[in-house]
Scaffold this motif. Structure first.
Motif, PDB file in Angstrom:
ATOM      1  N   GLY A  87       0.820  -1.208   0.000  1.00 23.32           N
ATOM      2  CA  GLY A  87       0.000   0.000   0.000  1.00 23.32           C
ATOM      3  C   GLY A  87       0.852   1.255   0.000  1.00 23.32           C
ATOM      4  O   GLY A  87       1.925   1.287   0.602  1.00 23.32           O
ATOM      5  N   GLN A  88       0.360   2.285  -0.663  1.00 23.98           N
ATOM      6  CA  GLN A  88       1.081   3.551  -0.718  1.00 23.98           C
ATOM      7  C   GLN A  88       1.238   4.177   0.671  1.00 23.98           C
ATOM      8  O   GLN A  88       2.022   5.097   0.863  1.00 23.98           O
ATOM      9  CB  GLN A  88       0.340   4.554  -1.611  1.00 23.98           C
ATOM     10  CG  GLN A  88       0.177   4.099  -3.057  1.00 23.98           C
ATOM     11  CD  GLN A  88      -1.113   3.351  -3.295  1.00 23.98           C
ATOM     12  OE1 GLN A  88      -1.556   2.573  -2.453  1.00 23.98           O
ATOM     13  NE2 GLN A  88      -1.730   3.565  -4.447  1.00 23.98           N
ATOM     14  N   PHE A  89       0.518   3.626   1.633  1.00 25.48           N
ATOM     15  CA  PHE A  89       0.470   4.153   2.995  1.00 25.48           C
ATOM     16  C   PHE A  89       1.215   3.257   3.982  1.00 25.48           C
ATOM     17  O   PHE A  89       1.166   3.503   5.190  1.00 25.48           O
ATOM     18  CB  PHE A  89      -1.002   4.256   3.433  1.00 25.48           C
ATOM     19  CG  PHE A  89      -1.799   3.028   3.065  1.00 25.48           C
ATOM     20  CD1 PHE A  89      -1.845   1.922   3.885  1.00 25.48           C
ATOM     21  CD2 PHE A  89      -2.473   2.980   1.854  1.00 25.48           C
ATOM     22  CE1 PHE A  89      -2.556   0.794   3.526  1.00 25.48           C
ATOM     23  CE2 PHE A  89      -3.192   1.849   1.489  1.00 25.48           C
ATOM     24  CZ  PHE A  89      -3.233   0.750   2.322  1.00 25.48           C
ATOM     25  N   LEU A  90       1.895   2.216   3.489  1.00 26.89           N
ATOM     26  CA  LEU A  90       2.522   1.233   4.362  1.00 26.89           C
ATOM     27  C   LEU A  90       4.042   1.323   4.334  1.00 26.89           C
ATOM     28  O   LEU A  90       4.645   1.682   3.327  1.00 26.89           O
ATOM     29  CB  LEU A  90       2.108  -0.182   3.954  1.00 26.89           C
ATOM     30  CG  LEU A  90       0.648  -0.562   4.156  1.00 26.89           C
ATOM     31  CD1 LEU A  90       0.386  -1.965   3.604  1.00 26.89           C
ATOM     32  CD2 LEU A  90       0.269  -0.498   5.630  1.00 26.89           C
ATOM     33  N   SER A  91       4.653   0.947   5.442  1.00 29.08           N
ATOM     34  CA  SER A  91       6.107   0.838   5.498  1.00 29.08           C
ATOM     35  C   SER A  91       6.537  -0.509   4.942  1.00 29.08           C
ATOM     36  O   SER A  91       5.742  -1.459   4.906  1.00 29.08           O
ATOM     37  CB  SER A  91       6.579   0.944   6.947  1.00 29.08           C
ATOM     38  OG  SER A  91       6.189  -0.217   7.676  1.00 29.08           O
ATOM     39  N   PRO A  92       7.788  -0.635   4.493  1.00 25.70           N
ATOM     40  CA  PRO A  92       8.275  -1.944   4.051  1.00 25.70           C
ATOM     41  C   PRO A  92       8.147  -3.000   5.141  1.00 25.70           C
ATOM     42  O   PRO A  92       7.773  -4.151   4.873  1.00 25.70           O
ATOM     43  CB  PRO A  92       9.738  -1.669   3.700  1.00 25.70           C
ATOM     44  CG  PRO A  92       9.791  -0.220   3.384  1.00 25.70           C
ATOM     45  CD  PRO A  92       8.792   0.431   4.286  1.00 25.70           C
ATOM     46  N   GLU A  93       8.442  -2.613   6.386  1.00 24.52           N
ATOM     47  CA  GLU A  93       8.403  -3.577   7.493  1.00 24.52           C
ATOM     48  C   GLU A  93       7.015  -4.149   7.717  1.00 24.52           C
ATOM     49  O   GLU A  93       6.854  -5.315   8.096  1.00 24.52           O
ATOM     50  CB  GLU A  93       8.897  -2.897   8.781  1.00 24.52           C
ATOM     51  CG  GLU A  93      10.374  -2.567   8.788  1.00 24.52           C
ATOM     52  CD  GLU A  93      10.727  -1.300   8.013  1.00 24.52           C
ATOM     53  OE1 GLU A  93      11.927  -1.003   7.873  1.00 24.52           O
ATOM     54  OE2 GLU A  93       9.791  -0.598   7.548  1.00 24.52           O
ATOM     55  N   SER A  94       5.979  -3.344   7.452  1.00 25.66           N
ATOM     56  CA  SER A  94       4.612  -3.796   7.709  1.00 25.66           C
ATOM     57  C   SER A  94       4.153  -4.870   6.729  1.00 25.66           C
ATOM     58  O   SER A  94       3.175  -5.577   7.002  1.00 25.66           O
ATOM     59  CB  SER A  94       3.647  -2.614   7.666  1.00 25.66           C
ATOM     60  OG  SER A  94       3.590  -2.060   6.366  1.00 25.66           O
ATOM     61  N   MET A  95       4.848  -5.019   5.591  1.00 25.53           N
ATOM     62  CA  MET A  95       4.453  -6.038   4.618  1.00 25.53           C
ATOM     63  C   MET A  95       4.712  -7.454   5.128  1.00 25.53           C
ATOM     64  O   MET A  95       4.181  -8.418   4.579  1.00 25.53           O
ATOM     65  CB  MET A  95       5.154  -5.806   3.289  1.00 25.53           C
ATOM     66  CG  MET A  95       4.600  -4.622   2.508  1.00 25.53           C
ATOM     67  SD  MET A  95       2.822  -4.746   2.193  1.00 25.53           S
ATOM     68  CE  MET A  95       2.777  -6.163   1.081  1.00 25.53           C
ATOM     69  N   LYS A  96       5.485  -7.565   6.170  1.00 22.38           N
ATOM     70  CA  LYS A  96       5.700  -8.875   6.799  1.00 22.38           C
ATOM     71  C   LYS A  96       4.368  -9.512   7.185  1.00 22.38           C
ATOM     72  O   LYS A  96       4.165 -10.725   7.021  1.00 22.38           O
ATOM     73  CB  LYS A  96       6.581  -8.710   8.040  1.00 22.38           C
ATOM     74  CG  LYS A  96       6.719  -9.950   8.898  1.00 22.38           C
ATOM     75  CD  LYS A  96       7.527  -9.661  10.153  1.00 22.38           C
ATOM     76  CE  LYS A  96       7.610 -10.886  11.059  1.00 22.38           C
ATOM     77  NZ  LYS A  96       8.376 -10.605  12.302  1.00 22.38           N
ATOM     78  N   PHE A  97       3.455  -8.699   7.664  1.00 20.71           N
ATOM     79  CA  PHE A  97       2.193  -9.234   8.168  1.00 20.71           C
ATOM     80  C   PHE A  97       1.253  -9.641   7.033  1.00 20.71           C
ATOM     81  O   PHE A  97       0.488 -10.601   7.176  1.00 20.71           O
ATOM     82  CB  PHE A  97       1.545  -8.203   9.096  1.00 20.71           C
ATOM     83  CG  PHE A  97       2.463  -7.785  10.209  1.00 20.71           C
ATOM     84  CD1 PHE A  97       2.789  -8.672  11.208  1.00 20.71           C
ATOM     85  CD2 PHE A  97       3.031  -6.521  10.213  1.00 20.71           C
ATOM     86  CE1 PHE A  97       3.674  -8.306  12.229  1.00 20.71           C
ATOM     87  CE2 PHE A  97       3.899  -6.143  11.218  1.00 20.71           C
ATOM     88  CZ  PHE A  97       4.230  -7.035  12.225  1.00 20.71           C
ATOM     89  N   ALA A  98       1.316  -8.940   5.917  1.00 19.30           N
ATOM     90  CA  ALA A  98       0.524  -9.357   4.761  1.00 19.30           C
ATOM     91  C   ALA A  98       1.015 -10.711   4.252  1.00 19.30           C
ATOM     92  O   ALA A  98       0.211 -11.592   3.909  1.00 19.30           O
ATOM     93  CB  ALA A  98       0.617  -8.303   3.658  1.00 19.30           C
ATOM     94  N   VAL A  99       2.331 -10.873   4.177  1.00 17.96           N
ATOM     95  CA  VAL A  99       2.897 -12.151   3.746  1.00 17.96           C
ATOM     96  C   VAL A  99       2.493 -13.264   4.717  1.00 17.96           C
ATOM     97  O   VAL A  99       2.121 -14.373   4.297  1.00 17.96           O
ATOM     98  CB  VAL A  99       4.436 -12.049   3.642  1.00 17.96           C
ATOM     99  CG1 VAL A  99       5.049 -13.432   3.380  1.00 17.96           C
ATOM    100  CG2 VAL A  99       4.829 -11.075   2.535  1.00 17.96           C
ATOM    101  N   GLU A 100       2.528 -12.964   6.005  1.00 18.29           N
ATOM    102  CA  GLU A 100       2.165 -13.975   7.001  1.00 18.29           C
ATOM    103  C   GLU A 100       0.717 -14.408   6.874  1.00 18.29           C
ATOM    104  O   GLU A 100       0.377 -15.578   7.112  1.00 18.29           O
ATOM    105  CB  GLU A 100       2.438 -13.443   8.409  1.00 18.29           C
ATOM    106  CG  GLU A 100       3.925 -13.387   8.757  1.00 18.29           C
ATOM    107  CD  GLU A 100       4.177 -12.831  10.143  1.00 18.29           C
ATOM    108  OE1 GLU A 100       3.220 -12.292  10.754  1.00 18.29           O
ATOM    109  OE2 GLU A 100       5.324 -12.919  10.617  1.00 18.29           O
ATOM    110  N   LYS A 101      -0.176 -13.484   6.481  1.00 17.76           N
ATOM    111  CA  LYS A 101      -1.581 -13.857   6.296  1.00 17.76           C
ATOM    112  C   LYS A 101      -1.722 -14.927   5.214  1.00 17.76           C
ATOM    113  O   LYS A 101      -2.525 -15.859   5.348  1.00 17.76           O
ATOM    114  CB  LYS A 101      -2.420 -12.634   5.927  1.00 17.76           C
ATOM    115  CG  LYS A 101      -2.638 -11.655   7.067  1.00 17.76           C
ATOM    116  CD  LYS A 101      -3.439 -10.446   6.603  1.00 17.76           C
ATOM    117  CE  LYS A 101      -3.608  -9.430   7.725  1.00 17.76           C
ATOM    118  NZ  LYS A 101      -4.367  -8.235   7.300  1.00 17.76           N
ATOM    119  N   VAL A 102      -0.944 -14.778   4.136  1.00 20.58           N
ATOM    120  CA  VAL A 102      -0.991 -15.771   3.057  1.00 20.58           C
ATOM    121  C   VAL A 102      -0.395 -17.094   3.533  1.00 20.58           C
ATOM    122  O   VAL A 102      -0.988 -18.165   3.347  1.00 20.58           O
ATOM    123  CB  VAL A 102      -0.249 -15.246   1.812  1.00 20.58           C
ATOM    124  CG1 VAL A 102      -0.178 -16.331   0.733  1.00 20.58           C
ATOM    125  CG2 VAL A 102      -0.943 -14.008   1.259  1.00 20.58           C
TER     126      VAL A 102
END
Length: 269
Positions: A137-152
């Motif tokens: 997301g244009q509003f997210l930090s790189p570090e926060s993408m860890k949680f999106a990956v974990e959801k998958v």
């Protein structure tokens, strides 16, 4: 991600992989024409290739903006492109029900940037067993993408990748922080969305602008910092494209760009 795709070519070339195609499926002839050209170029440079085209655009600035030639028709075209050239295809999904629908036609499901925090959508995509690409997301930090990956992955699907497409810079521009690419590679393979990173959203006209003259610059920077793949929307005539024409690469410029990027990749390995 590409190791999970049976019909992707040049998997062992050590090159970056490419996701490319029109922003939206505009018709069968155009989709086949674009795919044929990109397949020819990527075969020459041994670049693993995934064809991209949206079967529907749900995120539009205005109610009169073009959205689809027909959902089923567009998905059938994506399937035909894949079968004709024996390549994987991808499309973005916007609703939970789209996951199972699109999974019947494509090998990779893309989660749009504005929807990457939607837990139910990510789980629905993961449950199909297809590869899932997660646009940051244009509003997210790189570090926060860890949680999106974990959801998958917590949904039983290890086939996830992250797409970097820039962060909001003021109201009407985006900027890529290249420091985020090595950070996110700790979580999953990272793809740099070159053309969407050059969007200029939220224009007063209600039509998104762009800086396509910087495509080569952004792509080179992505390769230099070690991105696993590139995402480039391309069209024979971007000025006539039905969506995102302002930031797309003209199809006849793709060959020269990929030649330069392949050389750069070889130099840093």
């Amino acid at each position: 991600m590409i190791q999970f795709l049976e019909n992707i070519h040049h998997k062992n070339s050590k090159n970056f992989f490419l996701i490319a195609g029109p922003c939206i499926i505009e018709g069968e002839d155009m989709a086949l024409r674009i795919a044929e050209k990109v397949v020819e170029i990527t075969n020459r440079y041994e670049i693993p290739y995934i064809f991209k085209g949206s079967f529907k655009k749900a995120n539009r600035s205005r109610v009169d903006s073009f959205t689809t030639i027909g959902e089923e028709k567009s998905l059938q075209i994506l399937k035909k492109v894949g079968e004709t050239f024996n390549i994987p295809t991808t499309t973005d999904i916007h609703e939970n029900e789209h996951a199972a629908l699109a999974a019947q036609y494509v090998e990779v499901l893309q989660i749009p940037a504005f929807l990457v925090r939607q837990t139910d959508l990510l789980i629905a995509a993961a449950k199909t067993g297809k590869c899932v690409t997660l646009k940051k997301g244009q509003f997210l930090s790189p570090e926060s993408m860890k949680f999106a990956v974990e959801k998958v992955k917590d949904s039983g699907n290890e086939k996830a990748a992250i797409i970097e497409r820039g962060n909001s810079f003021g109201y009407t521009d985006l900027v890529v922080d290249f420091r985020g690419i090595p950070t996110m590679r700790n979580f999953a393979p990272v793809i740099l969305d070159v053309t969407h990173s050059l969007q200029q959203p939220n224009q007063n006209s209600g039509v998104t602008g762009g800086r396509p003259e910087l495509i080569e610059t952004i792509a080179k920077a992505g390769i230099a910092v070690g991105t696993d793949g590139l995402f480039i929307e391309t069209h024979p005539d971007p000025s006539c494209a039905l969506s995102d024409g302002a930031n797309m690469l003209k199809l006849d410029k793709l060959d020269d760009l990929l030649k330069k990027l392949t050389r750069l990749r070889e130099a840093i390995l």
